[in-house]
Design an enzyme around this catalytic site. Sequence first.
Site, PDB file in Angstrom:
ATOM      1  N   ASN A 219      -6.688   7.098   3.727  1.00  0.00           N
ATOM      2  CA  ASN A 219      -8.097   7.416   3.510  1.00  0.00           C
ATOM      3  C   ASN A 219      -8.405   8.903   3.539  1.00  0.00           C
ATOM      4  O   ASN A 219      -9.498   9.310   3.150  1.00  0.00           O
ATOM      5  CB  ASN A 219      -8.963   6.681   4.530  1.00  0.00           C
TER       6      ASN A 219
ATOM      7  N   ASN B 232      -9.431   3.885  -1.537  1.00  0.00           N
ATOM      8  CA  ASN B 232      -9.900   4.920  -0.612  1.00  0.00           C
ATOM      9  C   ASN B 232      -9.104   6.210  -0.704  1.00  0.00           C
ATOM     10  O   ASN B 232      -9.657   7.296  -0.526  1.00  0.00           O
ATOM     11  CB  ASN B 232      -9.892   4.393   0.828  1.00  0.00           C
TER      12      ASN B 232
ATOM     13  N   ASP C 261      -0.883   2.498  -5.475  1.00  0.00           N
ATOM     14  CA  ASP C 261      -0.896   1.044  -5.668  1.00  0.00           C
ATOM     15  C   ASP C 261      -2.181   0.633  -6.373  1.00  0.00           C
ATOM     16  O   ASP C 261      -3.208   1.293  -6.222  1.00  0.00           O
ATOM     17  CB  ASP C 261      -0.785   0.323  -4.322  1.00  0.00           C
TER      18      ASP C 261
ATOM     19  N   HIS D 103       0.816  -1.211   0.000  1.00  0.00           N
ATOM     20  CA  HIS D 103       0.000   0.000   0.000  1.00  0.00           C
ATOM     21  C   HIS D 103       0.854   1.267   0.000  1.00  0.00           C
ATOM     22  O   HIS D 103       0.380   2.337  -0.366  1.00  0.00           O
ATOM     23  CB  HIS D 103      -0.903  -0.019   1.228  1.00  0.00           C
TER      24      HIS D 103
END
Length: 187
Positions: free
Chosen positions: A66, A112, A91, A20
Amino acid sequence: MKYLIVGLGNIGTEYQNTRHNIGFTVLDAFAKASNAFFEDHRYGATCEVRLKGHTLILLKPSTYMNLSGMAVRYWINKEKIALENLLVVVDDLALPFGSLRLKPKGSDAGHNGLRNIQELLGTNQYNRLRFGIGNDFPKGAQVDYVLGHWTETEQQTLPARVDVAVEIVKSFCLAGVQNTMNQYNNK
């Protein structure tokens, strides 16, 4: 000309070298190759890189994935950067590991970080460099996979793919999104 290059990721040692955080990894490689150093500022760590008369502000948001849009909106306004000069490195589960795709716009595809950027900018018309992390995980294990560390095999190939991502960022700033897509996408 001024550019904002945003690498998406999460702050904290527990997230270092995870799939991530590939956006952070790409920006760290770019900064290192440019002898630039990140400093903590509002909403993220930034450094400035000069590239053939262009100013590139590299941003690693400190807002967690997020809420990445908070950092992007703040820095794009603070530095008065045109939306077409924004590039987000992110990613992507839909791409095989190491695949790189530059896009001038698009949906958040369930990501997100991209969703928050789109919400706070009010548009999906911004450039993104999608770095494939693959999707080799059992049903229901997506979060563990995305937040997991690279396999040994992936770690062997990763530096070369990160180097290509850095070249794509440079090309984006020097040759534009369309020329860069023609040169690098599908390779």
